[in-house]
Design an enzyme around this catalytic site. Structure first.
Site, mmCIF file in Angstrom:
data_model
loop_
_atom_site.group_PDB
_atom_site.id
_atom_site.type_symbol
_atom_site.label_atom_id
_atom_site.label_comp_id
_atom_site.label_asym_id
_atom_site.label_seq_id
_atom_site.Cartn_x
_atom_site.Cartn_y
_atom_site.Cartn_z
ATOM 1 N N ARG A 198 -41.657 -13.228 11.235
ATOM 2 C CA ARG A 198 -42.222 -13.943 10.228
ATOM 3 C C ARG A 198 -43.226 -14.761 10.492
ATOM 4 N NH1 ARG A 198 -36.816 -16.403 8.423
ATOM 5 N NH2 ARG A 198 -36.127 -14.406 9.076
ATOM 6 N N LYS B 24 -31.866 -15.148 22.836
ATOM 7 C CA LYS B 24 -30.815 -13.854 22.136
ATOM 8 C C LYS B 24 -29.621 -13.699 23.438
ATOM 9 C CE LYS B 24 -33.357 -11.024 19.310
ATOM 10 N NZ LYS B 24 -32.645 -11.374 18.086
HETATM 11 N N1 BES Z 1 -35.781 -8.953 15.699
HETATM 12 C C1 BES Z 1 -34.926 -9.741 15.085
HETATM 13 C C2 BES Z 1 -34.082 -9.241 14.001
HETATM 14 C C3 BES Z 1 -33.285 -8.138 14.528
HETATM 15 C C4 BES Z 1 -31.587 -8.716 14.984
HETATM 16 C C5 BES Z 1 -33.293 -7.028 13.988
HETATM 17 C C6 BES Z 1 -30.803 -7.596 14.976
HETATM 18 C C7 BES Z 1 -32.291 -6.016 14.564
HETATM 19 C C8 BES Z 1 -31.065 -6.057 14.981
HETATM 20 C C9 BES Z 1 -35.344 -10.972 14.264
HETATM 21 O O1 BES Z 1 -36.512 -11.616 15.135
HETATM 22 C C10 BES Z 1 -34.566 -12.174 14.597
HETATM 23 O O2 BES Z 1 -34.055 -12.460 15.755
HETATM 24 N N2 BES Z 1 -33.969 -12.834 13.376
HETATM 25 C C11 BES Z 1 -33.115 -13.605 13.356
HETATM 26 C C12 BES Z 1 -33.378 -14.688 12.453
HETATM 27 C C13 BES Z 1 -32.530 -15.986 12.327
HETATM 28 C C14 BES Z 1 -32.872 -16.634 13.495
HETATM 29 C C15 BES Z 1 -33.030 -16.746 11.168
HETATM 30 C C16 BES Z 1 -31.718 -13.158 13.257
HETATM 31 O O3 BES Z 1 -31.655 -12.266 12.394
HETATM 32 O O4 BES Z 1 -30.707 -13.396 13.782
HETATM 33 ZN ZN ZN Z 2 -36.322 -12.702 17.104
#
Ligand code: BES
Ligand code: ZN
Ligand code: ZN
Length: 483
Positions: A335, A261
């Site tokens: 997931r 991230k």
């Molecule tokens: N924990 C994150 C989702 C998230 C992002 C929660 C920002 C709260 C604030 C999750 O694990 C994630 O990174 N999801 C990705 C999924 C994508 C790669 C399909 C996302 O939302 O970018």
């Molecule tokens: Zn994530």
């Protein structure tokens, strides 16, 4: 803070602050033994959140606070806010003991109002566990509420639920180096230790390997901290009316893994265990509320970090139900851990209904903001039940679709599924739900994407602002109550 229901017919005990709740247009009538300057009561309209504080002229309390409830008897959320405002004001003036005057005997929604007031008092006195060396200890020790009948029942219920919300928020707000997967296991252990009706099973990586949970255990490979699957079960003493299962994503820190991230806001990913916090909080309350419903709580818990052993984009894993998953983005890890937890529940628990809560996608924040949780699922009436429960308790839920196309979007080219859809499909929260749908079999199921609602919500006095919201605790308990 201790919340103590007392008989309204007893002599008012001495305290630092006496509080009178006044509805809009109502007459601020203090008990005869308390007197304050008449100018204070004059012109007090009882508007929602209106407050007046004064020294008492005589009586068992040093000071008196008038709090306006507006048309709060029609809207329990105002009562929740009143409770929180009282707790915050008491804290601000350094009061140790508070007495809340008896307000609402015989009201048709006395139970709901008592519950909301107690929830507000407890939730409003939550303080971010202060890790500063010169921290101020909370001054507020005791709140007595004069109450009886249904209103008292509501107060007792609201105290339990408010404390469960605060438990969830403490788990959320604790920094990720102090709230690791093993710490969540200890929190679950403490909940089980507090009740002879709650039993705990913990699966470590070895046990999960034996159960072929290849998807779940792949996520922690990049971390020094081992993953666990927590399974708590509450069994009622009377005959159970239903068997419910709540599953919470317990990612104690999500750096994204190899699909790292960006560093801005990455610290917020300590909140990626908010689903786990919610279901643990709900279980803590269930143990005290003792519904005639069998409740299972599952928390798959792990960190998601980059490392030489971590999942790589393109890796293939196999979940316990035999479905193979191509990991195209290691940051879509929620997931992956939920897949095995849901498959485990479907196979070994066989619940009547299953609800998972997860900070799953940034997309749901774009779509719904911070005041709603997004609901996808395979059963419209269960979605409706949660939307309804959300309206009643103020933790709002909005349905999102799973279109057959969303399910197609998650089909894999190398494995059965891929963990992200293609770059142009959009509908990120729906495709997340579509992925999870493959692991629940025929069990009626709803997935609540709480990535927006778990923190960052507007200040509502009793929650919001800088800390986690504990969202899901009150919603799940409202749902259990409706079964
Ligand atoms: N924990 C994150 C989702 C998230 C992002 C929660 C920002 C709260 C604030 C999750 O694990 C994630 O990174 N999801 C990705 C999924 C994508 C790669 C399909 C996302 O939302 O970018
Ligand atoms: Zn994530
Ligand atoms: Zn995550």
């Amino acid at each position: 803070m201790k919340l103590i229901p007392v008989s309204p017919h007893r002599k008012i005990s001495s305290s630092d602050l006496f509080v009178l709740i006044v509805e809009k247009g109502g007459d601020p009538k203090l008990p005869p033994e308390i007197a304050i300057p008449s100018a204070v009561t004059k012109g007090f309209g009882g508007d929602a959140r209106e407050m007046r504080l004064t020294d008492a002229i005589k009586g068992p309390a040093k000071r008196v606070l008038l709090v306006g409830a507006g048309n709060g008897t029609m809207d329990t959320d105002i009562f929740r806010r009143c409770g929180a405002l009282i707790a915050k004001k008491a804290e601000k003036i350094g009061a140790e003991s508070v007495t809340v005057g008896y307000a609402l005997n015989g009201h048709e929604n006395a139970l709901g109002l008592g519950q909301a007031l107690a929830e507000g008092l407890v939730m409003g006195s939550y303080q971010l566990e202060d890790f500063k060396s010169d921290r101020n200890k909370a001054s507020l020790k005791r709140v007595r509420i004069g109450c009886e009948g249904d209103f008292k029942k509501g107060v007792v219920r609201g105290r339990i639920i408010g404390e469960a919300n605060c438990l969830a928020r403490r788990l959320q707000d604790t920094p990720a180096n102090l709230m690791r997967p093993r710490d969540l296991v200890e929190e679950a252990r403490a909940i089980a230790a507090g009740s002879d009706q709650v039993k705990l099973k913990v699966f470590d990586e070895k046990a999960m390997g034996r159960m072929k949970m290849g998807s779940l255990i792949s996520v922690s490979r990049g971390s020094e901290e081992p993953a666990f699957l927590i399974h708590l079960v509450y069994r009622p003493k009377k005959k159970s009316r239903a068997k419910a299962c709540f599953v919470g994503k317990g990612l104690t820190f999500d750096a994204g893994g190899i699909s790292l991230k960006p560093s801005a806001k990455m610290h917020e990913m300590k909140y990626d265990m908010s689903g786990g916090a919610a279901v643990l909080g709900a279980m803590a309350a269930v143990a005290d509320l003792k519904p005639d419903v069998e409740v299972h709580v599952l928390v798959p818990t792990s960190e998601n970090l980059p490392d030489g052993k971590a999942n790589k984009p393109g890796d293939l894993v196999t979940a316990m139900n035999g479905i193979t998953i191509e990991i195209l983005n290691t940051d879509a890890e929620g997931r992956l851990i939920l897949a095995d937890a849901l498959a485990y529940a479907e196979k070994t628990i066989k619940p009547d209904s299953m609800i998972d809560l997860a900070t799953l996608t940034g997309a749901v924040v774009v779509g719904l903001g911070h005041e709603y949780s997004g609901a996808t699922g395979n059963d419209d009436s269960l979605v409706d039940a949660l939307v309804g429960a959300g309206k009643r308790c103020g933790e709002l839920v909005w349905p999102l679709p799973i279109h057959p196309q969303h399910e197609k979007d998650m089909k894999g080219s190398v494995g059965d599924l891929q963990n992200i859809s293609g770059p142009a499909t959009g509908a990120g929260s729906s495709t997340g739900g579509a992925f999870l749908k493959n692991f629940v079999g025929d069990v009626p199921w709803v997935h609540l994407d709480i990535a927006g609602s778990a923190w960052g919500a507007a200040d509502r006095d009793y929650q919001g602002g800088a800390s986690g919201t504990g969202v899901g605790v009150r919603l799940l308990l409202e749902y259990v109550e409706s079964l």
